[in-house]
Design an enzyme around this catalytic site. Sequence first.
Site, short mmCIF file in Angstrom:
data_model
loop_
_atom_site.label_atom_id
_atom_site.label_comp_id
_atom_site.label_asym_id
_atom_site.label_seq_id
_atom_site.Cartn_x
_atom_site.Cartn_y
_atom_site.Cartn_z
N TYR A 1 -31.38 16.40 4.28
CA TYR A 1 -32.57 15.65 4.68
C TYR A 1 -33.48 15.37 3.51
O TYR A 1 -33.81 16.26 2.73
CB TYR A 1 -33.38 16.43 5.73
CG TYR A 1 -34.81 15.94 5.83
CD1 TYR A 1 -35.06 14.66 6.31
CD2 TYR A 1 -35.87 16.71 5.39
CE1 TYR A 1 -36.35 14.16 6.35
CE2 TYR A 1 -37.17 16.22 5.44
CZ TYR A 1 -37.41 14.95 5.91
OH TYR A 1 -38.69 14.46 5.94
N ASP B 1 2.06 0.41 7.40
CA ASP B 1 1.81 -0.40 8.59
C ASP B 1 3.03 -0.59 9.49
O ASP B 1 2.89 -1.08 10.62
CB ASP B 1 1.28 -1.78 8.17
CG ASP B 1 -0.13 -1.73 7.63
OD1 ASP B 1 -0.72 -0.63 7.61
OD2 ASP B 1 -0.64 -2.79 7.22
N ASN C 1 -2.04 4.44 2.63
CA ASN C 1 -2.05 5.15 1.35
C ASN C 1 -1.77 6.64 1.52
O ASN C 1 -1.04 7.24 0.72
CB ASN C 1 -3.39 4.94 0.65
CG ASN C 1 -3.38 3.72 -0.25
OD1 ASN C 1 -2.95 3.79 -1.39
ND2 ASN C 1 -3.84 2.59 0.28
N ARG D 1 5.49 10.67 -10.33
CA ARG D 1 4.64 11.68 -10.97
C ARG D 1 5.15 13.08 -10.65
O ARG D 1 5.16 13.96 -11.49
CB ARG D 1 3.19 11.51 -10.48
CG ARG D 1 2.18 12.30 -11.28
CD ARG D 1 0.74 11.89 -10.96
NE ARG D 1 0.46 11.99 -9.55
CZ ARG D 1 0.10 10.97 -8.78
NH1 ARG D 1 -0.04 9.76 -9.30
NH2 ARG D 1 -0.13 11.13 -7.50
N CYS E 1 -7.20 -5.47 2.42
CA CYS E 1 -8.57 -5.34 2.94
C CYS E 1 -9.59 -6.05 2.05
O CYS E 1 -10.70 -6.33 2.47
CB CYS E 1 -8.99 -3.86 3.00
SG CYS E 1 -7.80 -2.80 3.80
N ALA F 1 0.83 -1.21 0.00
CA ALA F 1 0.00 0.00 0.00
C ALA F 1 0.87 1.26 0.00
O ALA F 1 0.96 1.98 -1.01
CB ALA F 1 -0.95 -0.02 1.20
N ALA F 2 1.55 1.53 1.12
CA ALA F 2 2.32 2.77 1.24
C ALA F 2 3.44 2.84 0.20
O ALA F 2 3.65 3.87 -0.44
CB ALA F 2 2.90 2.88 2.65
#
Lengths: 454, 454
Positions: B426, B283, B305, B26, B47, B15-16
């Site tokens: 609402y 993590d 992320n 980039r 996940c 992820a990271a």
Amino acid sequence: MTGGRRRALIIGAVAAGSKAAATAHRRDPDLDVVVLQEEPEIAYSSCGLPYHLADPDAVPRARLVARTPERFRSDGIDLRTGQHVEELDVAAGEIRATDLSTGRSYREPFDSLLVATGAEPISIPLVASAGSPVVTPLRSLYDLDRVMATLPSVGHVVILGCGYIGLEAAEAFRHRGVAVAIVEKQDRILPSFEADLADLVLAELRAAGCEVFLGDGIVGIGDGAAILESSLRLTADLIISAVGIRPRVSLARASGLAIGPTGAIGVDDRMETSEPGVFAAGDCTEATHRITGSPVWLPLGDVANRQGRVAGTNLAGGDARFPGVLGTAIFRVVSLSVGRTGLAPSEAEGAGLEPVTARITAPSQARYMPGSVALEMLLVADRGSGRLLGAQVVGRDGADKAIDIIATAIWGGLGIDDLADVDLAYAPPYSPVFAPVQVAAEVLRGQGLDRSQA
Amino acid sequence: MTGGRRRALIIGAVAAGSKAAATAHRRDPDLDVVVLQEEPEIAYSSCGLPYHLADPDAVPRARLVARTPERFRSDGIDLRTGQHVEELDVAAGEIRATDLSTGRSYREPFDSLLVATGAEPISIPLVASAGSPVVTPLRSLYDLDRVMATLPSVGHVVILGCGYIGLEAAEAFRHRGVAVAIVEKQDRILPSFEADLADLVLAELRAAGCEVFLGDGIVGIGDGAAILESSLRLTADLIISAVGIRPRVSLARASGLAIGPTGAIGVDDRMETSEPGVFAAGDCTEATHRITGSPVWLPLGDVANRQGRVAGTNLAGGDARFPGVLGTAIFRVVSLSVGRTGLAPSEAEGAGLEPVTARITAPSQARYMPGSVALEMLLVADRGSGRLLGAQVVGRDGADKAIDIIATAIWGGLGIDDLADVDLAYAPPYSPVFAPVQVAAEVLRGQGLDRSQA
């Protein structure tokens, strides 16, 4: 004055009036609360009418009524239906009303007063002839009953107007298999939304089988049909007139209460009108926009309830404040959720701000989840400060969440960076790792706005 | 150093690491970005594993991978899988690694480095014998493949541990008709939630057919069974070990990077470790809690992320900041959504605050809507200032929305009054006129807190 007890009088008992009555009575049980309502029913959800229309078994009529007159009376509130209030004499501290069941005219004194007369449908003058379709608005339970009684013989309905009520009614009729034609005077729908977002809603309506005629109006009704300005003749067993509503302020105006620039009753943040001790709340009343500071007229059920709560507290001697609105609203059109909050770009410009916008399409869930669907969003911020100004969303799942996150952020005066960085709840069924609101905020952040003015 | 180009080296690409690589490239296409990953696959959603397990057709394995090594390489990123990093020499600006496919050991220089080594499952030592069930964590694609290969012959699964992974796996197996027994060492589930809310989740698990054994552990595995401390013998073809994870920090520790009080790598808000030019994210890394200011370890995909994006920007010479976390999390257990943000009451007390709480049950939609279901919520605020501190929610529709509204409010430092008054969206299908978060805020407001300290 009735002995030693103070008396609060409330005119109107749908949303704001009934909320205020319950709030005032709860706050001060020794206060005499008198509520005068013209209609036979009270405390009903006008917003709920289309859902009963769509499926009366799933949404029974009785459930649309939050509280009955009997319930109010057993709580010790003097609630009277069938009462027409003719005059409001602020100086004398009394009103004059007629009991519609007996024709008796009477005066009723008050120490404090709430005007909660709501809004009324704008009607189009149409001359009926033999065989003409029924023409009715869809705003009160009375209107609903009329529509429900007509329904068994309705194969074709024509809906005039493309506001929330018209669109929700269209969905309800389609749900029941009724042919729907919508006639809208303007050449587009949802003018308060960006054109490309409104087009998505238009496409959804047409995909659901609604015919939509833009830039057209009704000039007459005849034998089972509506005749349009364009000379088109639309088969119609029923015509729903939903061209708009206006605040019901004739009583307030005649009694000298100041009417604001929007045409609704002007109030301060205690919901007090230009006359001390006289309050107004709900659809007949203005509110202050939190961003612009200007009065706006937003006849919405949640605003009415919140204003009613503030007014009820103050009727009972409290000091509650209504902190204003952002113009947040949402409605459903078939499977689409369509929402907005804050200012549209043009509204921001009108308020002297310099809006920057991000227009994104982002998934509502992790991309690999089968339920993930695209959310279309416009996010608006202030170029100079980066402060969030508004958003518009069209989508399915997650549209209401996106609007509410952004509304909360705007309410708190947060900026682009806050929204891009906020620690939201992520798990695959609920959001991608970067939520749609954050994708939009990141686009704005990437524009390298000049924050020196922040 | 390789000629005039600067080189950023990234260890880890789930992820990271993969987010950082894409971000750095980039931001500065002239930067040499080298990524070393030990596993054959990269950029997958840990996940998402339970959702593939539950229904591989609806959530194909390939879709769990956001980006392939080939895609990275075609973008010009030097991404190498099957690389085991053995040593990290910060002073020399190089690492030593082994190419697992050839056994060749080599050194790789860097100008800036990101440690994104993630977390690893805590394993329970179990001695297998003939006929023993397969024992595996469910954290990597490798684990998933192992489980999927075993599945056709699995009628009974035992899940050790009741964290998010264990609960999501339980749901997935039940979805496939596999008998599920959950064994949890503690005498309750979800200790970070209030007991009454955790009990709702426990009831949901049991209603879905999961057997749950609390205050028990596994002592051995034998012929098609798991043997518990209580001497119970549970039939098991497969055992999912989900007793917890820990940050994978041995490389960082050995190379002298400071480890924080949580056991994860300590970083500043630029994600820089104790060594200049060496970053850590995901993590294996700590984060700062926005409310307490203390370091916390929250191994969650969205945090990884976001940290990866910040680290990637800074690897490429930028100056991005990670503004911390609120501990927001959500997961699904069968039909329940279970979420939290901010501090639990005990955590607030631990941080020296004086929490007040509202525990409410409120409908997710207008009460008359057939889809309206109850949302159970705990809202936590600071007694002195009225500042919002946290929330816990268990419900169906609207649970994620409630958490995200409150997370946004906490992020912005908003208080009880803000939440009670905010102008949310609402309409009957989306919310009652007073949203559940507002009902809870109103309860706290009604407690008449002393705001003089605000």
